[in-house]
Design an enzyme around this catalytic site. Sequence first.
Site, PDB file in Angstrom:
ATOM      1  N   MET A   1       0.886  -1.137   0.098  1.00 50.28           N
ATOM      2  CA  MET A   1       0.015   0.007  -0.144  1.00 50.28           C
ATOM      3  C   MET A   1       0.885   1.285   0.026  1.00 50.28           C
ATOM      4  O   MET A   1       1.896   1.396   0.922  1.00 50.28           O
ATOM      5  CB  MET A   1      -0.944  -0.111   1.302  1.00 50.28           C
ATOM      6  CG  MET A   1      -1.810  -1.154   1.150  1.00 50.28           C
ATOM      7  SD  MET A   1      -3.160  -0.876   2.414  1.00 50.28           S
ATOM      8  CE  MET A   1      -2.172  -1.353   3.944  1.00 50.28           C
ATOM      9  N   THR A   2       0.619   2.127  -0.749  1.00 50.18           N
ATOM     10  CA  THR A   2       1.312   3.283  -1.209  1.00 50.18           C
ATOM     11  C   THR A   2       0.734   4.236  -1.881  1.00 50.18           C
ATOM     12  O   THR A   2      -0.183   4.056  -2.503  1.00 50.18           O
ATOM     13  CB  THR A   2       2.855   2.947  -1.687  1.00 50.18           C
ATOM     14  OG1 THR A   2       3.688   4.050  -1.745  1.00 50.18           O
ATOM     15  CG2 THR A   2       2.451   2.435  -3.092  1.00 50.18           C
TER      16      THR A   2
END
Length: 202
Positions: A1-2
């Site tokens: 996740m980013t």
Amino acid sequence: MTTTVGIAVKDGVVLATDKRVTAGYYIAHKRGEKIWKIDDHVAATMSGGVADLQSVLSFLTLRAHEYKIEYKRPIPISALVNYMSLILFYSRPYIYIVHSIIGGVDEEEGAVLYMVDWLGTVTKEKYIATGSGSPYAKGALEVGYREDMTLEDAVDLAIKAVKAAIRNDPGSGEGIDVVVITRKEGFKRVFTTQQKLVLPSL
């Protein structure tokens, strides 16, 4: 996740990312660097499995250096992107969990931006966002992007886009890194910030 963001304008390319590194919902690192310098004229953002990204981007960096030694000039960015696409496509049935924005400036295309996914799909973009925060970042890009943007405007918009993701996405946070790539100066980090932890009064 980013969250990773790329914007291409006439004078260069802007790449921006958050700094939070996660494993699921566990925050593994708060000072992650998600922009990988491949050569002076080209860089890539990192979204997906870190080990997979490091492996693939190391191959690209090596190929770029080999090309420069052999042909006495920087590798065309389209060739680099096609090389990455082939690595990902022919690795099947094993799949590298990668999603990367590759951008830079070369003699063939000028300022150019590509997106490459884990299946080897390649798309050429004027602006793009990847990662869990991309819906929020993409919204900011859709509203703010203009064909006649200056490089400074593009940097401001990239920061706004990552900030929008940080405000709304639990997988993004801790700060922002921004890199600009131009024909004159090449790869240059122009902005970085680290969020400070503010504890409530007890």
